[in-house]
Design a protein around this motif. Structure first.
Motif, PDB file in Angstrom:
ATOM      1  N   PRO A  18     121.512  70.448   6.541  1.00 20.41           N
ATOM      2  CA  PRO A  18     122.780  70.640   6.302  1.00 20.41           C
ATOM      3  C   PRO A  18     123.455  70.091   5.218  1.00 20.41           C
ATOM      4  O   PRO A  18     124.205  70.610   4.394  1.00 20.41           O
ATOM      5  N   CYS A  19     122.954  68.627   4.813  1.00 20.81           N
ATOM      6  CA  CYS A  19     123.475  68.093   3.627  1.00 20.81           C
ATOM      7  C   CYS A  19     123.210  68.536   2.298  1.00 20.81           C
ATOM      8  O   CYS A  19     123.864  68.749   1.521  1.00 20.81           O
ATOM      9  N   VAL A  20     121.918  69.207   2.301  1.00 22.13           N
ATOM     10  CA  VAL A  20     121.451  69.956   1.104  1.00 22.13           C
ATOM     11  C   VAL A  20     122.286  71.116   0.799  1.00 22.13           C
ATOM     12  O   VAL A  20     122.582  71.457  -0.313  1.00 22.13           O
ATOM     13  N   TRP A  21     122.289  71.777   1.921  1.00 19.71           N
ATOM     14  CA  TRP A  21     123.440  72.978   1.664  1.00 19.71           C
ATOM     15  C   TRP A  21     124.634  72.672   1.401  1.00 19.71           C
ATOM     16  O   TRP A  21     125.200  73.701   0.437  1.00 19.71           O
ATOM     17  N   GLY A  22     125.259  71.783   1.991  1.00 16.47           N
ATOM     18  CA  GLY A  22     126.596  71.421   1.469  1.00 16.47           C
ATOM     19  C   GLY A  22     126.659  70.858   0.120  1.00 16.47           C
ATOM     20  O   GLY A  22     127.609  71.486  -0.728  1.00 16.47           O
TER      21      GLY A  22
END
Length: 203
Positions: A41-45
């Motif tokens: 999720p951090c990567v996508w954000g």
């Protein structure tokens, strides 16, 4: 744009992505706390923030708009303050307890978005980087060339940060001892605060 020029752009992009930065530190921390999947999720954000910055760069290059120096200063100080706050929280963070749940995916997503988005270096750097690889009179228009370069950058960014998380996850066993975790924790906290300080004095 020749194949050699495009290859040069890819090499430059990879060097930039794997240079230590706040997004890489965030991905490493999440992977160490809950495995590499918890960092996604951090990567996508962070990737969404980069996408928006690429769109702003396209508008800047196409309309030759100048970003207000005051707005850049405000964004720079916001980013510096946010990184310093993250560093302080990282310094105080206890060793992850596997019995306690991680922050939800939505919260991790927006944290990645904030860390990547509150970085004015990208807004300043992109307009300086991409024109070096655009060629007038080529088979593709300059707009199509930029689209190809921007899509390549975004793809490599997402894969690169995800790979950072994947390679960090095996270190969980190495950091099982509390003393080792504390050393790592304070090192990462110092890196975040240093990045914030560097951002604050960046002109």
């Amino acid at each position: 744009m020749s194949p050699a020029l495009y290859l040069s752009f890819l090499v430059t992009t990879l060097v930039l992505i794997f240079t230590p930065g706040p997004v890489n530190v965030l991905a490493m921390n999440q992977a160490l706390a809950g495995g590499w999947r918890s960092a996604l999720p951090c990567v996508w954000g962070a990737s969404l923030a980069v996408l928006l910055q690429l769109v702003l760069t396209a508008l800047c290059l196409s309309s030759v708009l100048m970003i207000s120096p005051v707005a850049l200063d405000v964004l720079r100080w916001l980013g510096a303050g946010y990184l310093a706050c993250l560093g302080w929280r990282q310094w105080q963070m206890p060793k992850p307890d596997s019995s306690q749940p991680l922050p939800g995916p939505q919260r991790r997503f927006w944290r990645g978005f904030a860390i990547s988005g509150l970085n004015p270096k990208t807004l300043l750097f992109f307009p300086a980087l991409f024109p070096q690889f655009l060629r007038a009179g080529a088979a593709w228009s300059e707009a199509m060339q930029y689209l190809a370069l921007a899509a390549s950058f975004l793809l490599l960014f997402s894969l690169g940060v995800a790979l950072t998380a994947l390679c960090s996850a095996p270190l969980r066993g190495l950091l099982a001892r509390r003393s080792r975790w504390q050393l790592y924790n304070r090192l990462m906290a110092s890196v975040l605060v240093l990045m914030g300080g560097t951002l604050a004095i960046l002109r």
